[in-house]
Design a protein around this motif. Structure first.
Motif, PDB file in Angstrom:
ATOM      1  N   GLU A  55       1.035  -1.185  -0.088  1.00  0.00           N
ATOM      2  CA  GLU A  55      -0.090  -0.243   0.081  1.00  0.00           C
ATOM      3  C   GLU A  55       0.983   0.893   0.067  1.00  0.00           C
ATOM      4  N   GLU A  67       2.555   2.206  -3.668  1.00  0.00           N
ATOM      5  CA  GLU A  67       1.860   1.673  -3.917  1.00  0.00           C
ATOM      6  C   GLU A  67       0.792   3.705  -4.452  1.00  0.00           C
ATOM      7  N   LYS A  68       1.963   4.161  -2.940  1.00  0.00           N
ATOM      8  CA  LYS A  68       1.618   5.280  -2.618  1.00  0.00           C
ATOM      9  C   LYS A  68       0.000   5.119  -2.041  1.00  0.00           C
ATOM     10  N   ASN A  69      -0.726   4.368  -1.874  1.00  0.00           N
ATOM     11  CA  ASN A  69      -2.519   4.542  -1.337  1.00  0.00           C
ATOM     12  C   ASN A  69      -2.577   5.016   0.287  1.00  0.00           C
ATOM     13  N   LYS A  74      -0.705   7.984   2.456  1.00  0.00           N
ATOM     14  CA  LYS A  74       0.386   9.318   1.682  1.00  0.00           C
ATOM     15  C   LYS A  74      -0.134  10.371   3.562  1.00  0.00           C
TER      16      LYS A  74
END
Length: 176
Positions: free
Chosen positions: A116, A119-121, A123
């Motif tokens: 996560e 995948e830059k989910n 932030k």
């Protein structure tokens, strides 16, 4: 319906080169504070949100039930005139999660969280408020579950953890 699990922090200093990060311009008004019912414009996207306490949560959990319903511009323009109190206006920067946010051991034993992050989910959402809240800056991090929220180590530029403190909620600020 979704469950929002987030931690919220005050900020002691802004990150360098803030303008290199993507951002959204947000305006929102509250039709009701508890439960929170708001209408929001985020850039050119409009929606209404119901945000309530999670009646099924155990004591100490930070999750809240949240529903988002799309609106068109005309509906937003009409509904925002019905909002009570202060309009909330802010610039929301989207920053990568601090690299030391989780221990190596935690990420090794939780590959789903590691994925996560990659995948830059997950932030940091950095909200810089406009009048009447000039000078207010809040960082939020949303997590997929309570365990990862508890395991998170705040960024060095964060100050106090204000998760759950009502005076830092946008709904509360709208009613001030």
């Amino acid at each position: 319906m979704g469950l929002e699990i987030e931690r919220k922090f005050t900020v002691k200093e802004l990150p360098k080169d803030l303008d290199k990060y993507p951002f959204h311009i947000i305006e929102q008004g509250y039709l009701n504070v508890r439960p929170a019912i708001r209408v929001r414009r985020e850039d050119d996207i409009y929606y209404m949100t119901y945000k309530g306490d999670n009646a099924l949560a155990k004591a100490g959990e930070i999750g809240k039930i949240e529903y988002n319903m799309p609106l068109d511009k005309d509906s937003y323009d009409h509904m925002v005139t019905k909002a009570d109190g202060n309009m909330i206006r802010k610039k929301r920067y989207l920053l990568p999660l601090n690299e030391d946010g989780f221990s190596t051991e935690y990420l090794s034993s939780h590959p789903d969280i590691h994925k996560e992050i990659q995948e830059k989910n997950i932030k940091i959402e950095l909200d810089v408020f406009e009048a009447p809240f000039d000078g207010t800056i809040i960082a939020e991090v949303e997590f997929p579950d309570e365990e990862s929220a508890a395991a998170y180590k705040p960024a060095s530029w964060f100050a106090e953890d204000v998760t759950g403190q009502k005076e830092y909620s946008n709904a509360y600020m709208s009613a001030m």
